[in-house]
Write a protein that holds these residues in place. Sequence first.
Motif, PDB file in Angstrom:
ATOM      1  N   UNK A 122       0.838  -1.209   0.000  1.00  0.00           N
ATOM      2  CA  UNK A 122       0.000   0.000   0.000  1.00  0.00           C
ATOM      3  C   UNK A 122       0.872   1.257   0.000  1.00  0.00           C
ATOM      4  N   UNK A 123       2.008   1.183   0.706  1.00  0.00           N
ATOM      5  CA  UNK A 123       2.942   2.327   0.699  1.00  0.00           C
ATOM      6  C   UNK A 123       3.536   2.485  -0.706  1.00  0.00           C
ATOM      7  N   UNK A 124       3.788   1.364  -1.357  1.00  0.00           N
ATOM      8  CA  UNK A 124       4.319   1.422  -2.731  1.00  0.00           C
ATOM      9  C   UNK A 124       3.306   2.082  -3.674  1.00  0.00           C
ATOM     10  N   UNK A 125       2.046   1.682  -3.535  1.00  0.00           N
ATOM     11  CA  UNK A 125       1.014   2.292  -4.397  1.00  0.00           C
ATOM     12  C   UNK A 125       0.882   3.792  -4.066  1.00  0.00           C
ATOM     13  N   UNK A 126       0.996   4.120  -2.772  1.00  0.00           N
ATOM     14  CA  UNK A 126       0.954   5.546  -2.382  1.00  0.00           C
ATOM     15  C   UNK A 126       2.081   6.302  -3.084  1.00  0.00           C
ATOM     16  N   UNK A 127       3.228   5.668  -3.172  1.00  0.00           N
ATOM     17  CA  UNK A 127       4.355   6.292  -3.878  1.00  0.00           C
ATOM     18  C   UNK A 127       4.071   6.379  -5.383  1.00  0.00           C
ATOM     19  N   UNK A 128       3.480   5.307  -5.958  1.00  0.00           N
ATOM     20  CA  UNK A 128       3.143   5.349  -7.405  1.00  0.00           C
ATOM     21  C   UNK A 128       2.177   6.500  -7.700  1.00  0.00           C
ATOM     22  N   UNK A 136     -16.636  -2.074  -5.831  1.00  0.00           N
ATOM     23  CA  UNK A 136     -15.631  -1.015  -5.917  1.00  0.00           C
ATOM     24  C   UNK A 136     -14.505  -1.318  -4.940  1.00  0.00           C
ATOM     25  N   UNK A 137     -13.293  -1.167  -5.418  1.00  0.00           N
ATOM     26  CA  UNK A 137     -12.155  -1.393  -4.527  1.00  0.00           C
ATOM     27  C   UNK A 137     -11.917  -0.132  -3.711  1.00  0.00           C
ATOM     28  N   UNK A 138     -12.157  -0.236  -2.409  1.00  0.00           N
ATOM     29  CA  UNK A 138     -11.847   0.900  -1.519  1.00  0.00           C
ATOM     30  C   UNK A 138     -10.510   0.568  -0.877  1.00  0.00           C
ATOM     31  N   UNK A 139      -9.509   1.322  -1.281  1.00  0.00           N
ATOM     32  CA  UNK A 139      -8.153   0.996  -0.872  1.00  0.00           C
ATOM     33  C   UNK A 139      -7.629   2.114   0.031  1.00  0.00           C
ATOM     34  N   UNK A 140      -6.877   1.743   1.050  1.00  0.00           N
ATOM     35  CA  UNK A 140      -6.361   2.763   1.965  1.00  0.00           C
ATOM     36  C   UNK A 140      -4.930   3.116   1.567  1.00  0.00           C
ATOM     37  N   UNK A 141      -4.735   4.401   1.298  1.00  0.00           N
ATOM     38  CA  UNK A 141      -3.404   4.891   0.916  1.00  0.00           C
ATOM     39  C   UNK A 141      -2.918   5.898   1.947  1.00  0.00           C
TER      40      UNK A 141
END
Length: 384
Positions: free
Chosen positions: A293-299, A348-353
Amino acid sequence: MSEETKGTEFGRLSVSYQKKPCYDIVFENSFANLPAELLKLYPEENGENLLKKRNLCVITDSNVDVLFGREIKELMQGICKELFFYVMPAGEEHKTLETVSDIYRFLIAKNITRKDMLVALGGGVVGDITGFAAASYLRGIDFVQVPTTLLSQVDSSIGGKTGVDFEQYKNMVGAFHMPRLVYTNVSALKELDEKQFASGFAEVMKHGLIKDRKYYEWLLENMYEIDERDHTILQEMVYKSCMIKKKVVEKDPTEQGERALLNFGHTIGHGIEKASNFTLLHGECVALGCIAAAHISHMHDLIGEDEYLEIRDMFVAFHLPITLRGIDFTAKEVVENTKSDKKNVSGTLRFILLNKLGKAFIDETVSEKELLQAVEELIIHEEA
Ligand code: GLY
């Protein structure tokens, strides 16, 4: 009672539900005050505490029973009409409706009525299943949480989420049912093996990452003391984490919004947990999920690469995995599993960033491709 076994409360938090004070979390260094805390839940009637007319049924598992069963039985003898013990087999694979049915049968056989109370003695599985049995037996009876693992002390015992896994879905069937009390004996953490302790620590780190940068930094500063289970530091850590969790569940008890932040790392984490056939511990998967999730936050350009790498690497110091190697499943399977996560069944994908360290938010724009990329980044492909 000797000085060593005398209870020493070192803190207390009151948790409100729907804006009204509902239950206390009492922080202790032993189980010694548990009887007194249970008695406090009942009024006096004709000079006698009403608990003396009620039955208590402790629900625990085969591991915890060995560690604390005898002590709890000895302490609680005589405080209620009858004391019963139900011991379930340990392990997530027993967090099922079958176990709940077995608990119902036991409660019926012991004539447990709506006025009696269940006591969950153990980790997250015991707490969730006991809470669910309490929520549903006779349309709801009281229960108390006595969490004995780090994960249950800082997370699952607070906030009234109860339930079981159903078929391929984790925590799919359940209810919100508030405990009457959470009795947290921090000394119980000394009994945890290293893997279980590390697993619970993933939830502690999650609290810092989603809500409180200062707390996150405090955890890093105290990494050696935490690793050595320095008692004073553990007391402070469990208390601080519970404070974060308390504030979140008070604002949003039934997860209409903010409470979803506590799912940081859990979407991919649950996907990995299932793909590994539960051979990896929950917290190990949460750590990997937090990294992804941290990686996606960075993306998404929300946090810098340095912050992402720092988050990833600090899990190493706490004996948590930061990569997946030698596995027999693929990133695609993990992502497929996230689709059957109950958080996503509505489509729906609810994702936490993270939009910075110590601040999380709910995002609905993360694509399947990004999920796949983040999980792939975790996997180390061994040379043939
Ligand atoms: N463990 C997540 C929650 O209590 O909402």
